[in-house]
Design a protein around this motif. Structure first.
Motif, PDB file in Angstrom:
ATOM      1  N   ASP A 144      50.161  13.860  45.047  1.00  0.00           N
ATOM      2  CA  ASP A 144      49.420  14.136  43.822  1.00  0.00           C
ATOM      3  C   ASP A 144      50.325  14.452  42.634  1.00  0.00           C
ATOM      4  O   ASP A 144      49.848  14.613  41.517  1.00  0.00           O
ATOM      5  CB  ASP A 144      48.434  15.290  44.050  1.00  0.00           C
ATOM      6  N   ARG A 145      51.662  14.523  42.878  1.00  0.00           N
ATOM      7  CA  ARG A 145      52.609  14.770  41.782  1.00  0.00           C
ATOM      8  C   ARG A 145      53.457  13.532  41.465  1.00  0.00           C
ATOM      9  O   ARG A 145      54.354  13.605  40.634  1.00  0.00           O
ATOM     10  CB  ARG A 145      53.545  15.920  42.174  1.00  0.00           C
ATOM     11  N   ARG A 170      44.299   7.636  39.316  1.00  0.00           N
ATOM     12  CA  ARG A 170      44.806   8.596  40.282  1.00  0.00           C
ATOM     13  C   ARG A 170      44.344   9.999  39.927  1.00  0.00           C
ATOM     14  O   ARG A 170      43.979  10.806  40.777  1.00  0.00           O
ATOM     15  CB  ARG A 170      46.332   8.495  40.308  1.00  0.00           C
ATOM     16  N   GLY A 171      44.310  10.317  38.606  1.00  0.00           N
ATOM     17  CA  GLY A 171      43.877  11.644  38.184  1.00  0.00           C
ATOM     18  C   GLY A 171      42.421  11.892  38.518  1.00  0.00           C
ATOM     19  O   GLY A 171      42.036  12.975  38.947  1.00  0.00           O
ATOM     20  N   ARG A 228      40.799  10.514  40.917  1.00  0.00           N
ATOM     21  CA  ARG A 228      40.675  10.682  42.357  1.00  0.00           C
ATOM     22  C   ARG A 228      41.097  12.090  42.766  1.00  0.00           C
ATOM     23  O   ARG A 228      40.489  12.707  43.630  1.00  0.00           O
ATOM     24  CB  ARG A 228      41.532   9.635  43.082  1.00  0.00           C
ATOM     25  N   ARG A 229      42.174  12.593  42.089  1.00  0.00           N
ATOM     26  CA  ARG A 229      42.602  13.963  42.406  1.00  0.00           C
ATOM     27  C   ARG A 229      41.509  14.956  42.047  1.00  0.00           C
ATOM     28  O   ARG A 229      41.240  15.912  42.780  1.00  0.00           O
ATOM     29  CB  ARG A 229      43.891  14.300  41.623  1.00  0.00           C
ATOM     30  N   ARG A 241      38.883  14.787  44.567  1.00  0.00           N
ATOM     31  CA  ARG A 241      39.294  15.449  45.809  1.00  0.00           C
ATOM     32  C   ARG A 241      39.225  16.961  45.655  1.00  0.00           C
ATOM     33  O   ARG A 241      38.851  17.694  46.553  1.00  0.00           O
ATOM     34  CB  ARG A 241      40.732  15.027  46.174  1.00  0.00           C
TER      35      ARG A 241
END
Length: 976
Positions: free
Chosen positions: A787-788, A839-840, A842-843, A846
Motif C-alpha cells: 500500500d506504500r 490503487r488509492g 482500493r486501499r 480495504r
C-alpha cells in the motif's frame, strides 16, 4: 522253229524239242532283259529321289545360311576366284553404303579397299587363288575400309577360304569398330583425367582393398605424411591414423558399407608431427556391385584450426570491445542528452511564455537546432545498435493508418514552409491493423518523408499505401513515397544506402545530413524481412518503395471505412489544381457512397454549376492559379442554386490566431477548414457535421483541438535526479503541467524519502551516484509494503536497445526518454495518476472493509477489478461514444488471443525471446484493463523467459488460457 529228228519220226520230234528249247531260251533272255530294265529304272528312280532330297536339303541349308548372313550385324562378303563380289549381305550395305545390286560382280578390292592398299591386296589375292592360303586367312585384322561416300572407317576383318568346284573363294566378315574405338578412346581419356585428378587434387588420397591395405596413393599423400610410396603401398591404413581416423577402417565390413564425410581426426606424420585432418571415405565396388575396397582422402586443416582458435580469441576480444562500445555509447548518450535535455526542455518552456516576434524566432531556432542535433545523435546510436546486432524489433498490433498519418503530421510544418502539397493514398484492401514494430516503421517512413520534403522545391509529396496477399495468411505491405523534387543522378543511386554516404558529398552541397538515414532505413527494412528500393529521374523526382511482410490484426470497425448509408447519393464538388489531391478526395467520397465531381480550375467548376449541376458540399483548395479558393467561393455564393451549399476550405497553410500568422478563412464564405494532408477520419466527420448534424455556422478544422490549460494537481511527486540542470528543467515542466515535486539528489535519498513519507509518483533518473535508479527501484520494491508502493517512471538519457526492458525488469512502471518532452511526460503522469487513483480507492475500500465484520475470503480473486474500470470512466466526457472502457475492452478481447497464440508458438519453437515479448505485452495490457490475476500469470511467464528458457511454461499457458476465459466472461458482463 522245229528241231529235226534223226529218223523220220524221230527227226520231227527232235526238231520240235530243239525248237521248244530254243523258244524257252529266248523268252528267258527277254524276261531277263526286262527285269534288268526294271531294275535299272528302279535304281534310277531311287537315285533321282535321293538327288532331289539332297538338292532340297541343300536349298534349305542355303536359305538358312542366307537368312543367317542377312540377319548378321557384321558385313558378310564373298569373292569369287576372280576377286569379284558374289555375296553381299544387308549389313554390308549399311556399313559400306553400297546396295547389293551395286556391289555384286564388282572387284572387291577396288570397291571398298582404300586406294593405298589395293595393290598389296591384289597381289595377296593372286597367291590365294591358287592355294586358298594367305597371310590374312584365318586371322582377324584391324584395317580401314572405304565407304561409298569416300569416308574411311575402322573395321575388323576375319578372312577364310572355301573350295568350290576346285576353285578357291574368299569369305570376309567385316565388323564396324568405329563406335568401340570412340568408346575406348573416351574411356582412356577419362582414365587419364581421373589419374590426373588423383595426382593433382589438393587432398591426400589413397585407395585400399578389403583388408584396408593401401593399393594406390597420390603425391599429396606422400607430401602430407612424409612417407615414400614404397613405404605406404601394401600397409594398413591404420599405420598412421589416430583416434577417430582409425575406427572407420571397419567401413568395409559387410554390415558397415556406407560412406563418411567430414570426420575430423588426427594423423601422425613420419616425422612425428600430429596433424588435424578432415577425413572423407567411400566404398569401391566392382561391376557386380560387390565391395572390393575403398577410397579415403585427408584434407589438412591444422592451419585452419589454429586460425579458428585465433579467430575465437579475436572474437572474444571484439565482443568485449563491442560491450565496451555499447557502454561508451550509453554513457555518451547520457552525457550528450543531459545538456540537450536542458536546451530542448528550456526552449519548450520559453516558447510557452509571452515573447515578442524576434524572441520567439530566436527560441524556435534554438529548438529546431536542438531537435536536429538530437536526430543526429539518434541516427548514430541507431546505426551502432544495428551494427552490433543489438537492435530488436517488437511484434505488437497497431493501427497502420494512424502510424502513417502521425509520420505525415511531423513533416507538415516543414512542407508548409516550402509550399509543398502532402497527400496520402490508402488503396482498397489495405489492412487497417497489422502486427509489427510501429516505432521502426514510423521511423523509416518519417526518414523518407523528411528527405522527400527536403529535396523538393515545389510540387507534391505523396505516400501510397497498399498490400497484396503473400501466402500463409500474411500480407505484403508496400509503402511508396513519391516526390517531385530534384531527383538523383543514375550514377549515384547505388550510394544512397551506404553508411555515411550521400548522393552529393561535396563541401558545397545544398543539403546537409550524416548520410545515415537511408542506410538505417534499409537495414531496418531488411531486419523486418523486407526491402527498401529507389527509382529516380534527375529533375523529375524520386520514389522510394518500402516492402515488408506483415500479419493482419483484428481491430474495431472505423465509422469512416466502408459505405455510409446516410451519405449515399450525396454529391461532392472538389476543386483543386493538384491531380493527386483530387483523386484521393474523389475516391474517398465514393467509398462512402457519395457521387463526386472534381475540377482542376475554378472556371471549370463554375461552368458546371451554371450548367445546372447541383452539389450538397464543396471542397475548395485555397492556393490555385488564376482563381484561388476565396475568389471561387465568392463566385459560388453568387450562384442562385449554390448560395446555401456548405463550403470547405482546403489548405496547407497553418491558420491560427497567433500574431504574425496568416489570417483564418473568411467566416462569411466558408463553413469549415480542412488541413492538408487530408485524413479520411477528419473529412468524414466534417461531412457528417455539415450535411447531417444541425448547422453550427462556420468552424475551423474540427480535427484540431485547442490545448487545455493545465490545472493544479494533488499528486505527490518525488523527482530523483542528480544533475542540477535536469532538476531545473523537470521541475519547470512539472510546474507548467500543474504539478509540484520534492527533490532527491540520488538513489539513496529517494529511498530514504519514500521511507519517510508516501509518494504517488517517482520520476527516477537511471544514472545517479551512490545508488543508481535501477538499484533504488529494486530496493523500494523490496522494502515498502504494497500500500506504500509508488508508480515509478524512469527518466534516462540512455537510448540503447534493452534500456526500457532493464527499467521495467527492475520494477519500474513506465519509461520516459531524455530530452524529456512535455507531451510525453504529461502522458506518463496521466497514466500514473490513473493507476495511483485506482490503487488509492482500493486501499480506501480495504480500510472500510477492515472496520466491518470480515467476510469469508473468496476461493479466487475477481478476474477484473471493476473499480479500476470505474476510475477510467470518470475521465470520460458526457455523451462520448464509444466510451474509453468499451473501446479498451473491445481491443483487449481481440488482441489477447493473438498474444496467447504468440506465446504458444514461441514456446513450441523454444524461442525464449519471442515468449518474453508476447508475455510482457499481455502482462501490460491485462494490467491496463484491471485483470490483475491474468497479469500476474503473464509476469511469471515473462520472468521464466528472461532466464532464456521455455521449459515448464506449458502449465502456465494453460492457466493463462483458463484465466482469460474468466476475464472474457467478466468483461462481457461489464459491457452488457
Amino acid at each position: 522253229m522245229t528241231v529235226p529228228r534223226t529218223g523220220r519220226g524221230e527227226g520231227i520230234d527232235g526238231m520240235t524239242t530243239l525248237l521248244a528249247l530254243t523258244s524257252w531260251t529266248v523268252t528267258g533272255a527277254i524276261l531277263a532283259l526286262a527285269a534288268a530294265a526294271l531294275l535299272v529304272q528302279y535304281l534310277r528312280q531311287r537315285i533321282r529321289v535321293r538327288v532331289l532330297t539332297a538338292e532340297s536339303r541343300l536349298r534349305a541349308t542355303e536359305r538358312r545360311l542366307r537368312h543367317l548372313a542377312d540377319a548378321a550385324q557384321d558385313a558378310v562378303i564373298m569373292l569369287d576366284p576372280e576377286g569379284r563380289i558374289s555375296f553381299w549381305n544387308p549389313a554390308a550395305e549399311r556399313i559400306l553404303g553400297y546396295s547389293r545390286k551395286e556391289a555384286l560382280g564388282r572387284n572387291g578390292h577396288a570397291l571398298f579397299a582404300p586406294e593405298r592398299f589395293r595393290a598389296s591386296h591384289a597381289a595377296a589375292f593372286e597367291k590365294f587363288r591358287g592355294t586358298g592360303e594367305g597371310s590374312a586367312v584365318g586371322r582377324t585384322l584391324e584395317l580401314p575400309a572405304l565407304r561409298k561416300d569416300g569416308t574411311e572407317l575402322p573395321v575388323e576383318l576375319s578372312l577364310s577360304s572355301v573350295e568350290i568346284d576346285g576353285e578357291w573363294h574368299a569369305i570376309g566378315i567385316l565388323r564396324d569398330v568405329s563406335l568401340a574405338k570412340k568408346t575406348a578412346r573416351r574411356l582412356k581419356e577419362e582414365k587419364e583425367r581421373a589419374e590426373q585428378l588423383f595426382r593433382m587434387v589438393p587432398s591426400a588420397v589413397f585407395t585400399v582393398d578389403r583388408e584396408c591395405r593401401i593399393t594406390s596413393l597420390n603425391r599429396q599423400a606422400v607430401a602430407l605424411l612424409g612417407y615414400s610410396p614404397e613405404e605406404l603401398l601394401g600397409r594398413s591404413c591404420t599405420a598412421f591414423t589416430m583416434d577417430a581416423c582409425r575406427s572407420p577402417c571397419a567401413l568395409f565390413d559387410e554390415e558397415v558399407e556406407k560412406p563418411a564425410y567430414g570426420v575430423e581426426c588426427t594423423v601422425r606424420a613420419k616425422d612425428g608431427r600430429i596433424l588435424t585432418v578432415l577425413k572423407n571415405l567411400d566404398v569401391l565396388r566392382n561391376a557386380e556391385g560387390e565391395v572390393v575396397g575403398g577410397v579415403e582422402s585427408f584434407t589438412d586443416i591444422t592451419s585452419r584450426k589454429k586460425m579458428e582458435e585465433e579467430l575465437r580469441v579475436a572474437r572474444r576480444a571484439a565482443e568485449e570491445a563491442a560491450r565496451a562500445k555499447s557502454e561508451f555509447l550509453a554513457n555518451m548518450s547520457h552525457e550528450i542528452r543531459t545538456p540537450m535535455n536542458a536546451v530542448i526542455g528550456m526552449t519548450g518552456l520559453l516558447l510557452r511564455t509571452d515573447l515578442d516576434e524576434e524572441q520567439r524566432e530566436f527560441a524556435e531556432t534554438i529548438r529546431r537546432s536542438g531537435d536536429q542535433l538530437l536526430a543526429l545523435i539518434n541516427d548514430i546510436l541507431d546505426f551502432s545498435k544495428i551494427e552490433s546486432g543489438k537492435l530488436e524489433l517488437e511484434e505488437q498490433p497497431f493501427d497502420l493508418r494512424t502510424a502513417v498519418e502521425d509520420a505525415l503530421d511531423l513533416v507538415v510544418p516543414q512542407a508548409q514552409g516550402r509550399g509543398i502539397e502532402l497527400a496520402v493514398d490508402f488503396r482498397p484492401g489495405t489492412p487497417e491493423r497489422i502486427v509489427g514494430d510501429v516505432t521502426r516503421l514510423r521511423q523509416i517512413l518519417l526518414n523518407l518523408l523528411s528527405n522527400a520534403v527536403k529535396f523538393t522545391e515545389e510540387g507534391e509529396v505523396v505516400v501510397t499505401v497498399q498490400a497484396r496477399p503473400d501466402g500463409d495468411g500474411r500480407q505484403r505491405l508496400r509503402l511508396s513515397v513519391r516526390d517531385t523534387g530534384i531527383g538523383i543522378p543514375r550514377d549515384r543511386l547505388d550510394r544512397l544506402f551506404e553508411s555515411f554516404s550521400q548522393a552529393d558529398a561535396s563541401t558545397t552541397r545544398l543539403f546537409g545530413g550524416t548520410g545515415l538515414g537511408l542506410a538505417i532505413s534499409r537495414r531496418l527494412a531488411e531486419k523486418m524481412a523486407g526491402s527498401l528500393e529507389v527509382e529516380s529521374e534527375e529533375g523529375k523526382g524520386t520514389t522510394f518503395h518500402l516492402e515488408i511482410p506483415v500479419r493482419t490484426a483484428p481491430g474495431p470497425i472505423r465509422s469512416f471505412l466502408g459505405e455510409e448509408p446516410r451519405l449515399a447519393g450525396r454529391r461532392l464538388l472538389v476543386v483543386d489544381d493538384n491531380a493527386t489531391n483530387r483523386r484521393i478526395l474523389r475516391l474517398q467520397a465514393e467509398s462512402w457512397g457519395m457521387e463526386a465531381r472534381d475540377f482542376a480550375t475554378g472556371a471549370e467548376a463554375l461552368a458546371a454549376l451554371r450548367d445546372g449541376e447541383r452539389f450538397d458540399l464543396a471542397v475548395l483548395d485555397l492556393q490555385m492559379p488564376g482563381m484561388d479558393g476565396k475568389a471561387l467561393a465568392r463566385e459560388i455564393r453568387r450562384e442562385p442554386g449554390a448560395r446555401g451549399m456548405p463550403l470547405v476550405l482546403l489548405t496547407s497553410l497553418p491558420y491560427a490566431k497567433e500574431e504574425g500568422k496568416p489570417a483564418g478563412p473568411d467566416p462569411d464564405l466558408f463553413d469549415a477548414t480542412l488541413m492538408k494532408p487530408v485524413k479520411p477520419s477528419r473529412l468524414f466527420d466534417l461531412i457528417i457535421d455539415l450535411l447531417l448534424e444541425p448547422r453550427r455556422g462556420p468552424t475551423a478544422d474540427r480535427g484540431e483541438a485547442a490545448e487545455a490549460a493545465p490545472g493544479r494537481s494533488d499528486l505527490r511527486i518525488l523527482l530523483a535526479e542528480d544533475n542540477v540542470v535536469n532538476q531545473k528543467v523537470a521541475l519547470r515542466i512539472l510546474e507548467k503541467l500543474g504539478h509540484s515535486a520534492d527533490l532527491a539528489g540520488n538513489g539513496l535519498e529517494a529511498v530514504a524519502a519514500l521511507h519517510r513519507q508516501p509518494y504517488d509518483i517517482v520520476l527516477m533518473d537511471v544514472q545517479m551516484p551512490e545508488l543508481d535508479g535501477l538499484a533504488a527501484t529494486r530496493r523500494i520494491r523490496a522494502d515498502l509494503p504494497p500500500d506504500r508502493q509508488p508508480w515509478i517512471i524512469a527518466m534516462t538519457a540512455n537510448a540503447l536497445e534493452g534500456d526500457r526492458e532493464k527499467c521495467l525488469t527492475a520494477g519500474m512502471d513506465d519509461y520516459v526518454s531524455k530530452p524529456v518532452r512535455v507531451v510525453a511526460l504529461q502522458k506518463a503522469l496521466e497514466k500514473g495518476a490513473a493507476a495511483v487513483g485506482s490503487r488509492g480507492k482500493r486501499r480506501a475500500r480495504r480500510g472500510e472493509a477492515e472496520d466491518a465484520v470480515p467476510d469469508p475470503a473468496p476461493d479466487a480473486p475477481p478476474a477484473v477489478d471493476t473499480a479500476f474500470l470505474d476510475d477510467l470512466r470518470e475521465g470520460e466526457e458526457p455523451g462520448e461514444e464509444p466510451g474509453i472502457v468499451e473501446e479498451l475492452v473491445q481491443i483487449f478481447l481481440e488482441d489477447t488471443p493473438l498474444q496467447i497464440d504468440g506465446m504458444r508458438r514461441a514456446a513450441s519453437a523454444g524461442d525464449a525471446e519471442g515468449l518474453h515479448r508476447a508475455a510482457h505485452t499481455l502482462k501490460g495490457s491485462s494490467a491496463s484493463i484491471g485483470a490483475g490475476p491474468l497479469s500476474a500469470l503473464c509476469q511469471e511467464v515473462d520472468l521464466l523467459a528472461k532466464k532464456g528458457t521455455t521449459e515448464g511454461v506449458e502449465p502456465l499457458l494453460e492457466k493463462i488460457e483458463a484465466e482469460f476465459a474468466r476475464v472474457r466472461e467478466a468483461l462481457s458482463a461489464i459491457r452488457v
